[in-house]
Each structure stands twice: as C-alpha cells, then as structure tokens.
Design an enzyme around this catalytic site. Sequence first.
Site, PDB file in Angstrom:
ATOM      1  N   HIS A  21       0.784  -1.114   0.155  1.00 37.51           N
ATOM      2  CA  HIS A  21      -0.545   0.235  -0.112  1.00 37.51           C
ATOM      3  C   HIS A  21       0.399   1.509   0.340  1.00 37.51           C
ATOM      4  O   HIS A  21       0.246   2.091  -1.058  1.00 37.51           O
ATOM      5  CB  HIS A  21      -0.942   0.459   0.970  1.00 37.51           C
ATOM      6  CG  HIS A  21      -1.995  -0.651   1.285  1.00 37.51           C
ATOM      7  ND1 HIS A  21      -2.351  -2.386   2.580  1.00 37.51           N
ATOM      8  CD2 HIS A  21      -2.686  -1.053   0.475  1.00 37.51           C
ATOM      9  CE1 HIS A  21      -3.279  -2.056   2.177  1.00 37.51           C
ATOM     10  NE2 HIS A  21      -3.891  -2.281   0.870  1.00 37.51           N
ATOM     11  N   LYS A  45     -18.183  -4.826   6.678  1.00 35.31           N
ATOM     12  CA  LYS A  45     -17.661  -5.488   6.995  1.00 35.31           C
ATOM     13  C   LYS A  45     -16.130  -5.455   8.023  1.00 35.31           C
ATOM     14  O   LYS A  45     -16.529  -4.926   8.752  1.00 35.31           O
ATOM     15  CB  LYS A  45     -15.577  -4.560   5.564  1.00 35.31           C
ATOM     16  CG  LYS A  45     -15.167  -6.125   5.260  1.00 35.31           C
ATOM     17  CD  LYS A  45     -14.022  -5.037   4.181  1.00 35.31           C
ATOM     18  CE  LYS A  45     -12.504  -5.583   4.039  1.00 35.31           C
ATOM     19  NZ  LYS A  45     -11.387  -5.527   2.526  1.00 35.31           N
ATOM     20  N   ARG A  94      -1.823  -5.598  -7.751  1.00 34.95           N
ATOM     21  CA  ARG A  94      -0.768  -6.800  -7.996  1.00 34.95           C
ATOM     22  C   ARG A  94      -0.804  -7.788  -9.474  1.00 34.95           C
ATOM     23  O   ARG A  94       0.128  -8.179  -9.507  1.00 34.95           O
ATOM     24  CB  ARG A  94      -1.567  -7.720  -6.921  1.00 34.95           C
ATOM     25  CG  ARG A  94      -0.894  -7.537  -5.737  1.00 34.95           C
ATOM     26  CD  ARG A  94      -1.780  -7.559  -4.257  1.00 34.95           C
ATOM     27  NE  ARG A  94      -3.220  -7.458  -4.589  1.00 34.95           N
ATOM     28  CZ  ARG A  94      -3.746  -7.118  -3.410  1.00 34.95           C
ATOM     29  NH1 ARG A  94      -3.873  -7.572  -2.352  1.00 34.95           N
ATOM     30  NH2 ARG A  94      -5.190  -7.640  -3.431  1.00 34.95           N
ATOM     31  N   SER A 132      -3.297  -8.285   2.598  1.00 34.35           N
ATOM     32  CA  SER A 132      -3.808  -7.712   3.957  1.00 34.35           C
ATOM     33  C   SER A 132      -4.446  -8.864   4.448  1.00 34.35           C
ATOM     34  O   SER A 132      -3.815  -9.607   5.928  1.00 34.35           O
ATOM     35  CB  SER A 132      -5.141  -6.058   4.141  1.00 34.35           C
ATOM     36  OG  SER A 132      -4.014  -4.938   3.943  1.00 34.35           O
TER      37      SER A 132
HETATM   38  P1  ADP Z   1      -5.956  -5.378   0.232  1.00 33.36           P
HETATM   39  O1  ADP Z   1      -6.997  -5.653   1.575  1.00 33.36           O
HETATM   40  O2  ADP Z   1      -6.175  -6.524  -0.909  1.00 33.36           O
HETATM   41  O3  ADP Z   1      -4.957  -5.394   0.550  1.00 33.36           O
HETATM   42  P2  ADP Z   1      -7.232  -2.993   0.391  1.00 33.36           P
HETATM   43  O4  ADP Z   1      -8.724  -2.759  -0.196  1.00 33.36           O
HETATM   44  O5  ADP Z   1      -6.473  -2.405   1.657  1.00 33.36           O
HETATM   45  O6  ADP Z   1      -6.733  -4.328  -0.327  1.00 33.36           O
HETATM   46  O7  ADP Z   1      -6.182  -2.012  -0.716  1.00 33.36           O
HETATM   47  C1  ADP Z   1      -6.249  -0.698  -1.095  1.00 33.36           C
HETATM   48  C2  ADP Z   1      -5.694  -0.129  -2.683  1.00 33.36           C
HETATM   49  O8  ADP Z   1      -4.411  -1.028  -2.685  1.00 33.36           O
HETATM   50  C3  ADP Z   1      -6.547  -1.355  -3.716  1.00 33.36           C
HETATM   51  O9  ADP Z   1      -6.041  -0.433  -4.864  1.00 33.36           O
HETATM   52  C4  ADP Z   1      -5.789  -2.660  -3.603  1.00 33.36           C
HETATM   53  O10 ADP Z   1      -5.535  -3.230  -5.088  1.00 33.36           O
HETATM   54  C5  ADP Z   1      -4.110  -2.004  -3.726  1.00 33.36           C
HETATM   55  N1  ADP Z   1      -3.079  -3.107  -2.952  1.00 33.36           N
HETATM   56  C6  ADP Z   1      -2.552  -3.635  -1.899  1.00 33.36           C
HETATM   57  N2  ADP Z   1      -1.907  -4.297  -1.871  1.00 33.36           N
HETATM   58  C7  ADP Z   1      -1.073  -4.536  -2.893  1.00 33.36           C
HETATM   59  C8  ADP Z   1       0.046  -4.724  -3.334  1.00 33.36           C
HETATM   60  N3  ADP Z   1       0.985  -4.934  -2.716  1.00 33.36           N
HETATM   61  N4  ADP Z   1       0.589  -3.403  -4.409  1.00 33.36           N
HETATM   62  C9  ADP Z   1      -0.118  -2.960  -5.025  1.00 33.36           C
HETATM   63  N5  ADP Z   1      -1.378  -1.795  -4.761  1.00 33.36           N
HETATM   64  C10 ADP Z   1      -2.051  -2.616  -3.552  1.00 33.36           C
END
Ligand code: ADP
Length: 166
Positions: A21, A45, A94, A132
């Site tokens: 992130h 959620k 990803r 996450s």
């Molecule tokens: P997640 O629970 O899948 O990690 P989030 O809703 O917290 O997802 O993610 C917020 C944003 O960050 C989304 O656009 C998600 O695709 C992106 N994201 C999450 N993990 C990564 C990563 N490892 N690399 C790039 N983008 C990411």
Amino acid sequence: MKASAKIAILPGSFDPPTNGHIDIIERSCSLYEKLYVVVADNVQKQCLFTADEREQMLRTILKDHDNIEVVSYRGLVVDFAREHQVGVMIRGVRALVDFGYEFELAMTNKQLNPELEVLFMPTSPKYFQLRSSAIKEMAAYGADISPMVPPLVVQMMRNRIKLLTL
Ligand code: ADP
C-alpha cells in the site's frame, strides 16, 4: 465544482496498511498535486482495526508527505470524489486475478461518477504477493511480518493479536 485532474484519490480498506500500500501511495503522490488516501469505513466489512485506527496508522506512516491527506469515509468513494473535486482514482493491481474485479468496479464507478477517471497502477515486483488478509493470517499464527508492513503496523498487530488471544 469541476473535477480536477491534479487531485487524486487512493481508496482502500488498509486493514492493516502493508508495504505494498505504502509503495503505491508514495508513487502516486509524486504524480499529483494532492492525494487523498481514503480509508473505507465500511459497516458491512469485519475489520481487525477500526477505521480510526487505520486512519491514524496511515497518518503517522505518511506524515512526511505534505500533499497527502488521510481521511476515513463512510459512503461511496465516488461521492467522496465528487465532494472534493477529485478527478482521478488510483487502484493498485497485484496480479491478473485482481484485474477482473477491479475492471468491473471501474465500470460501475464510471457509471456512478462519469467525471472520475480510474487508473490502474501495477505493484512493484517486490510487493506483488502482499495482501492484508494473508498478513493477518500469518500474524495470527506467529509468523514474522516485519518484512511486509511498516514497523508501526508490526507493533499494532502484536498488541491486537495479544488482546484477541487473551
Ligand atoms: P487488500 O485488502 O486487498 O490489501 P485494500 O482495499 O486495502 O486491499 O487495498 C487498497 C488499494 O491498494 C487497492 O487498490 C489494492 O489493489 C491496492 N493494493 C493492495 N495491496 C497492494 C500491493 N501489494 N501492491 C499494489 N497495490 C496493492
């Protein structure tokens, strides 16, 4: 007021924030005058951390970036964008599996707010496996998550898991 292509939004659950992130947030903020990092306060959620806790973690981690504002929001991201003249929404991807879901979401969001452009940013290769949900599971089983999340998150996760296992 009209949406500005200089203002972007990067929404997510961030439960908890990972190095993946932070990587897309930092890469995005260098492209725009202002970046809103929006923590989804989604009542449906079940999260490990409250929206306030997730917001505070991100604020602390990103405190050195003057053009980033971290907020939590209960509602549709497209509405937040409209209220703040945001012209661009960035979504990190990803792997190909992320893309199908993200593409459908982009179609829906475009219908809801035609002024908002959605851009996909591929992960940096070293972070492509970070998720996450997987990190929470690993932490619950005692794995070392320090290479995957910022130090503050390691500490917060330790405290939260300790509380949950009391
Ligand atoms: P997640 O629970 O899948 O990690 P989030 O809703 O917290 O997802 O993610 C917020 C944003 O960050 C989304 O656009 C998600 O695709 C992106 N994201 C999450 N993990 C990564 C990563 N490892 N690399 C790039 N983008 C990411």
